[in-house]
Structures are given as structure tokens and as C-alpha cells.
Design a protein around this motif. Structure first.
Motif, PDB file in Angstrom:
ATOM      1  N   UNK A  69       0.821  -1.195   0.000  1.00 14.78           N
ATOM      2  CA  UNK A  69       0.000   0.000   0.000  1.00 14.78           C
ATOM      3  C   UNK A  69       0.858   1.249   0.000  1.00 14.78           C
ATOM      4  N   UNK A  70       2.065   1.116  -0.430  1.00 17.67           N
ATOM      5  CA  UNK A  70       2.960   2.255  -0.442  1.00 17.67           C
ATOM      6  C   UNK A  70       2.569   3.205  -1.570  1.00 17.67           C
ATOM      7  N   UNK A  96      -1.337  -7.106  -0.429  1.00 19.56           N
ATOM      8  CA  UNK A  96      -0.625  -8.268   0.101  1.00 19.56           C
ATOM      9  C   UNK A  96      -0.118  -8.050   1.520  1.00 19.56           C
ATOM     10  N   UNK A  97      -0.233  -6.819   1.999  1.00 25.42           N
ATOM     11  CA  UNK A  97       0.210  -6.507   3.362  1.00 25.42           C
ATOM     12  C   UNK A  97      -0.621  -5.373   3.913  1.00 25.42           C
ATOM     13  N   UNK A  98      -0.686  -5.296   5.238  1.00 25.11           N
ATOM     14  CA  UNK A  98      -1.412  -4.218   5.894  1.00 25.11           C
ATOM     15  C   UNK A  98      -0.518  -2.994   5.998  1.00 25.11           C
ATOM     16  N   UNK A  99      -1.112  -1.825   6.165  1.00 21.69           N
ATOM     17  CA  UNK A  99      -0.304  -0.601   6.252  1.00 21.69           C
ATOM     18  C   UNK A  99       0.683  -0.668   7.407  1.00 21.69           C
ATOM     19  N   UNK A 131     -15.188  -2.401   6.276  1.00 23.61           N
ATOM     20  CA  UNK A 131     -15.150  -3.862   6.399  1.00 23.61           C
ATOM     21  C   UNK A 131     -13.782  -4.352   5.957  1.00 23.61           C
ATOM     22  N   UNK A 132     -13.144  -5.128   6.825  1.00 22.98           N
ATOM     23  CA  UNK A 132     -11.791  -5.622   6.545  1.00 22.98           C
ATOM     24  C   UNK A 132     -11.793  -7.143   6.611  1.00 22.98           C
ATOM     25  N   UNK A 133     -11.405  -7.768   5.541  1.00 24.03           N
ATOM     26  CA  UNK A 133     -11.409  -9.228   5.466  1.00 24.03           C
ATOM     27  C   UNK A 133     -10.001  -9.738   5.183  1.00 24.03           C
ATOM     28  N   UNK A 134      -9.571 -10.707   5.955  1.00 21.25           N
ATOM     29  CA  UNK A 134      -8.293 -11.376   5.702  1.00 21.25           C
ATOM     30  C   UNK A 134      -8.577 -12.583   4.816  1.00 21.25           C
ATOM     31  N   UNK A 135      -7.999 -12.598   3.631  1.00 18.67           N
ATOM     32  CA  UNK A 135      -8.251 -13.675   2.667  1.00 18.67           C
ATOM     33  C   UNK A 135      -7.097 -14.668   2.691  1.00 18.67           C
ATOM     34  N   UNK A 136      -7.362 -15.834   3.260  1.00 16.33           N
ATOM     35  CA  UNK A 136      -6.346 -16.884   3.316  1.00 16.33           C
ATOM     36  C   UNK A 136      -6.598 -17.924   2.223  1.00 16.33           C
ATOM     37  N   UNK A 137      -5.788 -18.948   2.191  1.00 25.73           N
ATOM     38  CA  UNK A 137      -5.990 -20.035   1.229  1.00 25.73           C
ATOM     39  C   UNK A 137      -7.309 -20.758   1.529  1.00 25.73           C
ATOM     40  N   UNK A 138      -7.869 -21.398   0.509  1.00 23.03           N
ATOM     41  CA  UNK A 138      -9.152 -22.089   0.661  1.00 23.03           C
ATOM     42  C   UNK A 138      -8.975 -23.289   1.590  1.00 23.03           C
ATOM     43  N   UNK A 139      -9.781 -23.343   2.657  1.00 24.51           N
ATOM     44  CA  UNK A 139      -9.679 -24.422   3.637  1.00 24.51           C
ATOM     45  C   UNK A 139     -10.649 -25.556   3.337  1.00 24.51           C
ATOM     46  N   UNK A 140     -11.829 -25.225   2.871  1.00 24.22           N
ATOM     47  CA  UNK A 140     -12.860 -26.242   2.605  1.00 24.22           C
ATOM     48  C   UNK A 140     -12.475 -27.066   1.374  1.00 24.22           C
TER      49      UNK A 140
END
Length: 407
Positions: A1-2, A39-42, A57-66
Motif C-alpha cells: 500500500x505504499x 498483500x500486506x497491511x499498512x 469492512x476488513x477481510x483477511x483472505x487466506x488459502x481455501x480451507x474447505x
């Protein structure tokens, strides 16, 4: 976010005012929603705090677990998307209707209580964290969060915000990834706070029921001579009030009473024209009674001696008015009742507490169909429900055991 400060200021202007300055030309942006990814937070101290705060609204998107979702993704044909039917378009008119109608959505009392709780919990976390603003929620953010809850309720076909809408704020109220677990716990605690406090009080009542009560000195000696007179109400700093005295309201010198014994002594009753009170004083041998200095009229000689909780005046005992009793708490009142009545009251409290909780659970969380809650969100709720149910079962076993013991 630079990014450079000029770009950040441009973005803030677009977000806040929906205006874009293009080489001196002001352009209005018809923005309905803003979605960003990184890819990173401020990082701290890079001047991005204001921009970061604008994303509600802030969502952390990780790899698919299901597994099912994972294989659906890798077997998919790609990014080809069929064109949407015109009936699914969100037109300006429809969007405006949603905005206006959602503002009419009310809020349930359970949500108000949860908001009160979460504000206290987050304030405590912020203080414990050294006021680093990692748990700080501004009033502006709260206002936007309330609109988010209204919108969720409206789009779910409800006229009132309920706790399923409130739970969405777990994605809005964290400022640092490290804080997410504490924020999640804070939200579930704020929802279950009322029932857990109720169960805690019931558990305390059960423990008191099973603990032999020690008799205090005052309980073991119901009537006694009050040596320090702390129970007597004081008037004008110097007097006690003689209850039911025939001459009307009559006041006894507290200093005279302190020196009074069980032996009869001479005294005098008179009317103090300055204080406008009937007063009784003891007569001290060798010291004449100065009626003039005491503004005394209607002098009458009396005989006085000390007695329990008051004085005997001319052979008749009179009590002194006592201080107002402290209000008796429900817990104190409960201790005065017979055991079987105490158990019955505790059973009623337990039943009421559980019924209120189960009613709210059935109405909101059973088959919860809030279209905005994910499976992970609901898993968080289910864990909270499980913990509360375990507490209920524990209290129920204790209460049933007490009932068996007194039969």
C-alpha cells in the motif's frame, strides 16, 4: 500500500467527497462502493492511518480451507463469466431506495446491550494495551458501523437490527492482525454477557445456600445496651429524638446520655425558644441551670435514668429514634428465608435466565440465514453457544443436587 502523499490525498478526497481533481477540473465520481486489496497491511508511521480507517469492512483472505470449495476452484473452467440479466442490475433508483429505506430500520434491545458491553470491553483492552489505538473505535466509525447493521437487516428482509447483524462488526473493529483474536472474544463475550452474569449470581446463591452461616454478634444478641449509640439518629449534631413522648417532639442531649447510668438522676425538660424544640438535659450537681442562656421556658423537672435503646423518663421508658436502615439487597433478603423457600427462588431465577437465553438463541442463531455471515462467523457463534450451554448444565446439576439434599 505504499504510495506518495499526493496520491493518498487524492484517494481520500474521492472517498470522502466523491470528487476527483483532474488537472484543475473537478470531476464528480458516482462511487457506490470501494474495494481494495493488498498483500500486506499498512505499516506504522507511514501516514496511511487515515486511508486505512476509511475501509469499514476488513477481510483477511487466506488459502481455501474447505475441500469442496478447493476442488471446485481447481476444476473450474476459468474466469469466464456469463452476462448478468438486466433484472439483476442495481440501478441508481434501486440503490437510492435501499439507502432511504434502510435508514428506517430500528434496533433490538439485545443489540443495544451488546453495544454497551463491547464499548466497555474494547475500552478496557485499549487501556491494557497501553493506549496504542489498536482497539480504539472512533465515533465516526461507530456511525458507519450502525449504517452497516441497518443495511444488513434491511437486505435480510427485517425491520430491526438483531445480533446476527451486530456480529458483522467483527470484520470492522480490528486495527491490527494481532488484535483479531481479542476482538472476536470481545464480541462473543458482549453477546453472552447478560446470561453469564445471571448464571454467576445463581451459582453464588447456591454456594451460599450450602455454606453454614456464621451468626454475627448482633444476631446472637438481638437486644443490647448501645454503648456507643451509633444506631441513634442525630439532630442538630447534639441531640437524639425521644420517640412517642407525650409533650410532642422532644430531644435528649447526646452528651448527657453518654454520661447517663442505670441510676436515676435529676433532669429538666424545657422549651428552647431559639431552636423551637422541647429539650431534656440532666442537672449537674453544683452547677446551676442557666435558663436565660439556654433560652429556656416552660421548665419542668424530670427524673432520668439510662435504659436499653433509650432512657426512662419519670418512670416510663422511651426509645430514641434510630438511623434509617440500609436497604436490604435481594441477596441479604434471600439469606433470611427458610432453605426450601431459598431453593424455590433460586430455581425460579434459573428458569427465567435460561428461558430468556433460549428465546434469543431460537429467534436469532438457530438456522441463522443472514446472507452476509460466513461459515467461520457462525462457527464462532456456535462455540459461544456451546460454552454457555455447558455453564447452564453445570448450574442445573448443582441445583438438582441441592434439591435432592433438602428432601
Amino acid at each position: 500500500m505504499e504510495s506518495r502523499p499526493s496520491i493518498q490525498n487524492t484517494l481520500l478526497t474521492v472517498i470522502n467527497e466523491h470528487i476527483f481533481h483532474n488537472w484543475g477540473q473537478i470531476m464528480h465520481t458516482p462511487m457506490k462502493v470501494l474495494i481494495a486489496a493488498s498483500n500486506e497491511l499498512p505499516a506504522k508511521d507511514e501516514g496511511l492511518e487515515a486511508l486505512w480507517d476509511r475501509f469499514l469492512v476488513r477481510m483477511v483472505s487466506n488459502c481455501i480451507e474447505c475441500d469442496a470449495s478447493f476442488f471446485k476452484m481447481i476444476k473450474g473452467a476459468g474466469g469466464d463469466m456469463s452476462e448478468l440479466a438486466e433484472s439483476l442490475y442495481i440501478t441508481d433508483e434501486l440503490y437510492s431506495d435501499w439507502q432511504n429505506e434502510s435508514k428506517q430500520v430500528g434496533v433490538h434491545d439485545s443489540v443495544i446491550n451488546a453495544i454497551k458491553n463491547i464499548r466497555k470491553i474494547l475500552a478496557a483492552l485499549e487501556k491494557e494495551d497501553g493506549n496504542q489505538l489498536r482497539y480504539y473505535i472512533s465515533d465516526r466509525r461507530w456511525r458507519k458501523a450502525y449504517r452497516l447493521m441497518q443495511t444488513s437487516a434491511y437486505l435480510n428482509g427485517r425491520s430491526e437490527i438483531n445480533l446476527s447483524d451486530y456480529l458483522l462488526l467483527i470484520h470492522s473493529f480490528w486495527n491490527d492482525v494481532e488484535c483479531i483474536p481479542n476482538v472476536l472474544n470481545a464480541f462473543t463475550s458482549s453477546i453472552s454477557d447478560t446470561v453469564l452474569k445471571g448464571l454467576s449470581k445463581i451459582d453464588k446463591s447456591i454456594r451460599q445456600l450450602m455454606t453454614p452461616q456464621k451468626q454475627t454478634a448482633q444476631q446472637s444478641t438481638p437486644s443490647r445496651i448501645n454503648s456507643d449509640n451509633n444506631d441513634f439518629a442525630e439532630y442538630d449534631y447534639f441531640y437524639y429524638l425521644v420517640e412517642n413522648y407525650p409533650a410532642g417532639d422532644t430531644y435528649f442531649s447526646k452528651w448527657d446520655y453518654a454520661a447517663l447510668t442505670n441510676q436515676t438522676r435529676d433532669g429538666v425538660r424545657y422549651y428552647d425558644s431559639k431552636r423551637k424544640k422541647n429539650i431534656i438535659h440532666t442537672l449537674v450537681p453544683g452547677r446551676p441551670f442557666d435558663a436565660k442562656s439556654l433560652n429556656a421556658t416552660n421548665l419542668t423537672k424530670v427524673n432520668i435514668q439510662r435504659c436499653q435503646n433509650g432512657a426512662i423518663i419519670d418512670g416510663t421508658p422511651y426509645a430514641f429514634r434510630r438511623k434509617a436502615a440500609h436497604p436490604t439487597t435481594n441477596s441479604e433478603l434471600l439469606q433470611t428465608l427458610p432453605v426450601y423457600q431459598r431453593v424455590s427462588l433460586i430455581q425460579d431465577s434459573f428458569k427465567t435466565c435460561v428461558e430468556k437465553w433460549e428465546k434469543s438463541v431460537t429467534a436469532i442463531w438457530t438456522d441463522c440465514d443472514n446472507i452476509f455471515l460466513s461459515s467461520n462467523d457462525l462457527a464462532l457463534v456456535n462455540k459461544m453457544l456451546k460454552d454457555v450451554n455447558e455453564q447452564i448444565k453445570t448450574i442445573e446439576v448443582k441445583l438438582n443436587n441441592v434439591v435432592m439434599m433438602i428432601k
